[in-house]
Scaffold this motif. Structure first.
Motif, short mmCIF file in Angstrom:
data_model
loop_
_atom_site.label_atom_id
_atom_site.label_comp_id
_atom_site.label_asym_id
_atom_site.label_seq_id
_atom_site.Cartn_x
_atom_site.Cartn_y
_atom_site.Cartn_z
N PRO A 148 -14.71 2.53 -10.41
CA PRO A 148 -13.36 2.12 -10.00
C PRO A 148 -12.24 3.13 -10.32
O PRO A 148 -11.09 2.73 -10.45
CB PRO A 148 -13.16 0.83 -10.78
N ASP A 149 -12.56 4.39 -10.45
CA ASP A 149 -11.54 5.40 -10.71
C ASP A 149 -10.56 5.43 -9.53
O ASP A 149 -10.96 5.66 -8.39
CB ASP A 149 -12.21 6.77 -10.87
N PRO A 150 -9.26 5.18 -9.76
CA PRO A 150 -8.28 5.11 -8.65
C PRO A 150 -8.24 6.39 -7.80
O PRO A 150 -7.89 6.35 -6.62
CB PRO A 150 -6.95 4.88 -9.36
N ARG A 151 -8.63 7.51 -8.40
CA ARG A 151 -8.53 8.77 -7.66
C ARG A 151 -9.43 8.79 -6.42
O ARG A 151 -9.06 9.40 -5.40
CB ARG A 151 -8.90 9.94 -8.59
N ILE A 152 -10.57 8.13 -6.48
CA ILE A 152 -11.47 8.18 -5.33
C ILE A 152 -10.95 7.32 -4.17
O ILE A 152 -11.14 7.65 -3.00
CB ILE A 152 -12.91 7.77 -5.73
N TYR A 153 -10.23 6.23 -4.51
CA TYR A 153 -9.59 5.43 -3.46
C TYR A 153 -8.48 6.24 -2.79
O TYR A 153 -8.34 6.23 -1.56
CB TYR A 153 -9.01 4.14 -4.04
N GLN A 154 -7.68 6.89 -3.62
CA GLN A 154 -6.57 7.68 -3.08
C GLN A 154 -7.08 8.82 -2.20
O GLN A 154 -6.47 9.14 -1.17
CB GLN A 154 -5.73 8.23 -4.25
N LEU A 206 -12.98 -3.98 -6.62
CA LEU A 206 -11.95 -4.64 -5.81
C LEU A 206 -10.62 -4.69 -6.57
O LEU A 206 -9.55 -4.51 -5.97
CB LEU A 206 -12.41 -6.06 -5.45
N LYS A 207 -10.70 -4.93 -7.87
CA LYS A 207 -9.48 -5.00 -8.68
C LYS A 207 -8.75 -3.66 -8.67
O LYS A 207 -7.52 -3.61 -8.56
CB LYS A 207 -9.85 -5.40 -10.11
N ALA A 208 -9.50 -2.57 -8.77
CA ALA A 208 -8.88 -1.24 -8.75
C ALA A 208 -8.22 -0.97 -7.41
O ALA A 208 -7.12 -0.40 -7.35
CB ALA A 208 -9.93 -0.18 -9.05
N ALA A 209 -8.87 -1.40 -6.32
CA ALA A 209 -8.29 -1.19 -4.99
C ALA A 209 -7.02 -2.02 -4.82
O ALA A 209 -6.01 -1.54 -4.28
CB ALA A 209 -9.32 -1.57 -3.92
N ALA A 210 -7.05 -3.26 -5.28
CA ALA A 210 -5.88 -4.13 -5.13
C ALA A 210 -4.69 -3.60 -5.92
O ALA A 210 -3.55 -3.75 -5.51
CB ALA A 210 -6.25 -5.55 -5.58
N SER A 211 -4.99 -2.96 -7.08
CA SER A 211 -3.89 -2.43 -7.90
C SER A 211 -3.14 -1.32 -7.18
O SER A 211 -1.99 -1.04 -7.50
CB SER A 211 -4.43 -1.92 -9.23
N LEU A 212 -3.78 -0.70 -6.21
CA LEU A 212 -3.13 0.36 -5.43
C LEU A 212 -2.37 -0.20 -4.23
O LEU A 212 -1.68 0.55 -3.53
CB LEU A 212 -4.17 1.36 -4.94
N GLN A 214 -1.57 4.37 4.54
CA GLN A 214 -1.04 3.85 3.29
C GLN A 214 -1.98 2.76 2.77
O GLN A 214 -2.72 2.14 3.53
CB GLN A 214 0.36 3.28 3.51
N PRO A 215 -1.96 2.49 1.46
CA PRO A 215 -2.83 1.43 0.91
C PRO A 215 -2.65 0.09 1.62
O PRO A 215 -3.62 -0.62 1.88
CB PRO A 215 -2.42 1.36 -0.56
N SER A 216 -1.41 -0.25 1.96
CA SER A 216 -1.15 -1.56 2.59
C SER A 216 -1.68 -1.63 4.01
O SER A 216 -1.77 -2.72 4.59
CB SER A 216 0.36 -1.84 2.59
#
Length: 933
Positions: free
Chosen positions: A189-195, A218-224, A204-206
């Motif tokens: 869940p490292d946020p960097r890979i989602y970004q 899923l929690k890490a993705a939602a936080s973004l 954009q994330p939204s």
């Protein structure tokens, strides 16, 4: 396979990451897509792999542990042990090679369970093709997401395989972006890979939705700010995703696609019109799709509330006179429905062009099966026959309608239908003509002079074929006949012939798949002739003789229609995505039409009063033998016997398997040979012209792979088809005509002189030892040969002029002489010389000569120089010595044979090994007339 062997790799960690990271970063960004028409705020859907697209390791572990008597939960505990510093996470970040991971993970599992854990077995299961398959429901969902204009991505925690490739058992073409943890060195869940994934998608994330089976990811993705869907079950997850996106991800209506750009219509005005027609209860969003079939009038699928409808309209732009008359379609459908003919129920005709741009009519959607492939794959032979029988019967039902009683007396002119149709389609063709097509010009002149006497006048469909029928999903019953644009009153036999078009078209025909070359009896599909007889039986009418005329007329119509489709495609009016390819098909279909016209001419000719038969013998054999044959035995003569009257002058007269081979050869020439001729000519005139052309060798391998190899060997010489394609000379002649259109083609298919004649000689008269030594390399294209007969004293191919001597001494032969125009001697691959010399000067004139097989490395053979023809050197670009002939045997060269010892003799017939073979014997025994001999 044991994973210990599978993961044998070392020192790959750095190289893999560098190479694969570079590869991943160098991928071009996904193509820009238009936004979903419903105004969705989303632009991309991102999928995890394990547990979302394919089974997760955690879901596979319990059953595997139970099967191998491993304590339950061992694998899962090992996965999470050490968290980010554990072997599993390090492996997915690409920090461990497969070998290192396998050792660490195996040790960890064994310590946890206090028993030996065969983790190689588990990972073999995890990566096997049987398990690592994408869930069909997800494949379908991805297809629908992309069809609706959204981007897709896969964001996976995965690992390397020993091959250096990452474990991603998916079709990458499904995704605009692929992000893999082992390449990037970071894991969820490292946020960097989602970004990183969002940046590559350009969203954009939204604007994104992320699907995963693990809560922490899923929690890490939602936080973004990303929208998320928890995947416990793929089917349920797809339903949840549908709720977010606002459109269906399930199976679309069969044979439909998103509306093509050039065929878009105003949905606002259409929705207002539909609510007026259907009533106030028709509420909800309008779903609009386009049917993939329907080359002429664009056809749309509509879903509005609980209503499923079909809209069929005229195409936009300026149209040909009387074409695309949807008003007539509406009328005939409404009338035939009342007469009991299975057709869709029509609801309304709208002639107001302001609604969607052109007039249209509306009908109810009829769910069922439409068979696009006439070979009906997936059905049993009995089911296929039942489908074609139902097709035949519904055509009879249409032709049995009392059109006067049904109020259709003015639906078309009565009588003289074929003449009017020829005039109409000639006029339509001229109006859309873009270039001169010779076969169309011949047909336009021939058809009016060979019109049949019309038998009956009925309602005719005009475009009756299998893919215009809707069948019941569970029984072989026609639910509806579609596409009545060309219907009128006319000759019903025109419909029957038109329904048999597929029987004569190749399977790869772009606009309508065909059956040509298929074994119809094995498939259970009635042949065209049987289909016609079945129709006549059902209708209670006698068979007609001029079947070929109706087929010629039908293919002429097809060619004219295709020309119109092609002309409209040039202006963006055609409704089919394949319309632009129809231009190439006009010439093909018109040539088919002309072939049938020729057959009809021969039928008329054969019915003329008989004249005194020709005394000429057409038999292959020169020696006297009986011409009697057992009934049913295939004739191997070069030409059919006069009594059969079946001289095949058109490829369509060949047996179906040979027709398919002919078309396959033609396609190969078009795709591979003709386009490279200039390159081969350049090679012939270059400084490297005497070196072998790699391009020719590559083409030979392609031809061999497609079975277009050794086509020349006649069936009479090879009745068991051990060496060749099993063609008669008359069948091979048509293939020769194709190969003869390019000077390079014969060698590409291993059908070039002098090898063809030499190989036939070996097949007929060679010993098993000679065949193994010489025939096999020649058949495989690894060697070439030459033929030495002609001599300078008398420059002719009359074997009686031969003066070179062959003298037997103990266990060998001594040959001496001077030859020229020696086909093939300068090819560097030439390993065998077929040498003709005089062995018995005292024998009768035509039995003095014999043939020896002489290895080219035999001492004493001297090649003097190449002989030019009209000053041309004839360099094919394949010999380093500077001397060689062209692949088709056009170049010839002199050579001197001082006393040379060696050579194998060939036998002209069984039991003739006791004497040297006589040249005249084998020349008479080998098939005459090869185009490349």
């Amino acid at each position: 396979m044991c994973l210990l062997r599978l993961f044998q790799a070392s020192n790959l960690q750095g190289a893999w990451r560098a190479a694969l990271r570079k590869q991943g970063q160098s991928q071009p960004p996904g193509p820009h897509r238009w936004m979903h028409s419903g105004g969705s705020p989303f632009r991309a859907v991102i999928f995890d792999m394990g547990g979302v697209l394919i089974p997760s390791p955690g879901s596979l572990a319990p059953a595997w542990e139970a099967q191998n008597n491993i304590p339950s939960g061992t694998i899962l505990k090992a996965f999470i042990a050490g968290r980010d510093s554990g072997p599993w996470m390090k492996f997915m970040r690409g920090e461990l090679t497969p070998e290192d991971f396998f050792q660490e993970f195996g040790k960890l599992c064994s310590e946890m369970s206090r028993t030996t854990v065969p983790v190689d077995s588990f990972f073999s299961l995890l990566t096997s093709e049987q398990v690592a398959k994408q869930f069909p429901v997800m494949t379908e969902a991805i297809s629908q997401i992309r069809a609706n204009g959204l981007q897709t991505a896969v964001l996976s925690n995965n690992f390397y395989l020993p091959s250096g490739k990452s474990f991603l058992p998916l079709d990458r073409k499904q995704f605009d972006v692929v992000v893999e943890s082992c390449l990037e060195g970071i894991c969820k869940p490292d946020p960097r890979i989602y970004q990183l994934c969002l940046e590559r998608l350009g969203v954009q994330p939204s604007q994104s939705v992320f699907l995963d089976d693990l809560g922490q990811n899923l929690k890490a993705a939602a936080s973004l700010g990303m929208h998320t869907v928890k995947v416990n079950d793929p089917g349920t997850a797809v339903k949840d995703l549908e709720g977010l996106l606002g459109f269906t991800l399930r199976a679309a209506v069969p044979n439909t696609c998103p509306v093509r750009k050039t065929m878009e219509i105003s949905t606002d005005s259409l929705e207002r019109y539909l609510k007026g027609v259907l009533g106030t209860k028709a509420t909800g969003p309008l779903e609009l799709r386009q049917f993939s079939h329907g080359q002429s009038n664009p056809t749309y699928y509509i879903r509005l509330a609980d209503h499923q409808l079909v809209l069929r309209k005229k195409p936009p732009g300026k149209l040909l006179p009387s074409a695309h008359a949807v008003e007539r379609e509406f009328r005939i459908l409404k009338t035939l429905s009342s007469a009991g003919v299975p057709v869709p129920k029509v609801l309304d005709l709208c002639e107001d062009s302001s609604i969607i741009g052109t007039p249209f009519y509306l009908m109810e959607y009829c769910p069922g099966l439409i068979y696009k492939d006439p070979s009906l794959p997936g059905l049993e032979p009995s089911q296929r026959r039942a489908v074609y029988t139902a097709m035949n019967r519904v055509l009879c039902q249409i032709h049995s309608v009392d059109f006067l009683a049904a109020g259709l007396g003015d639906y078309g002119k009565q009588g003289d239908y074929v003449r009017r149709q020829v005039q109409i389609w000639t006029k339509q063709y001229r109006a859309s003509e873009t270039s001169t097509v010779p076969a169309m010009e011949r047909l336009i002149e021939w058809l009016p002079g060979h019109l049949p006497e019309e038998q009956r006048t009925t309602v005719v469909h005009g475009d009756f074929r299998l893919d215009n029928l809707i069948f019941h999903p569970e029984k072989n019953e026609v639910l509806a006949v579609l596409d009545w644009e060309l219907s009128t009153l006319g000759d019903p036999l025109a419909d029957v012939a038109y329904s048999c078009l597929a029987h004569y078209l190749p399977s790869g025909f772009a606009m309508l798949q065909g059956l040509s070359g298929r074994d119809l009896s094995q498939l259970g599909i009635p042949a065209a002739e049987e289909h016609f007889r079945m129709y006549c039986h059902h209708m209670g009418i006698p068979l007609v003789e001029n079947w070929n005329f109706y087929m010629a007329f039908s293919f002429f119509r097809v060619a004219a229609i295709l020309q119109g489709v092609y002309k409209r495609s040039l202006t963006g009016q055609a409704s089919s995505a394949t319309a632009e390819h129809s231009g190439k098909l006009v010439e093909f279909t018109s040539n088919l039409a002309w072939d049938f016209a020729v057959k009809e001419g021969f039928r008329v000719f054969k019915e003329m009063p008989a004249t005194r038969p020709s005394s000429r013998s057409f038999h292959t054999w020169a020696s006297a033998q009986t011409l009697l044959r057992t009934t049913g035995v295939r004739c191997y003569s070069s030409f059919p016997e006069p009594s059969k009257g079946a001289l095949v002058i058109s490829p369509e007269g060949l047996p179906r398997p040979v027709q398919e081979l002919y078309h396959q050869l033609s396609r190969f020439m078009e795709q591979h040979v003709y386009p490279v001729e200039q390159e081969l000519r350049d090679h012939q005139t270059s400084a490297q012209r005497w070196t072998p052309s790699p391009l020719i060798e590559a083409l030979k391998e392609k031809a061999k792979a497609e079975g277009l190899w050794n086509l020349f060997l006649p069936l009479e010489a090879d009745p068991e088809k051990k060496y060749g394609a099993g063609l008669t000379n008359v069948e091979y002649a048509h293939l020769c005509e194709l190969m003869g259109m390019s000077v390079y083609a014969p060698e590409v298919f291993n059908c070039s002189a002098p090898d063809t004649g030499n190989m036939e000689l070996l097949v007929r008269y060679g010993t098993e030892e000679q065949k193994a030594r010489w025939l096999v390399p020649l058949l495989e294209g690894r060697a070439r040969s030459c033929f030495a007969m002609t001599e300078p004293q008398v420059a002719s191919s009359d074997a009686t002029n031969v003066e070179s001597s062959i003298r037997e001494e103990k266990d060998c032969y001594v040959i001496s002489g001077h030859k020229w125009w020696i086909s093939g001697i300068l090819d560097p691959r030439c390993q065998l010389c077929v040498f003709m010399g005089k062995t018995d000067p005292q024998a009768p004139r035509h039995r003095q000569q014999s043939v020896l097989l002489v290895p080219m490395e035999t001492p004493g053979i001297k090649v003097v120089r190449p002989l030019t023809v009209y000053g041309l050197e004839d360099a094919p670009g394949e010999v380093p010595s500077g001397l060689r002939e062209t692949p088709d045997g056009a170049g010839h060269h002199p050579g001197r044979y001082r006393p040379v010892k060696g050579g194998d003799r060939t036998s002209p017939a069984a039991g003739a090994q006791s004497r040297p073979p006589h040249g005249q014997d084998w020349k008479q025994g080998c098939s005459p007339g090869h185009c490349h001999d």
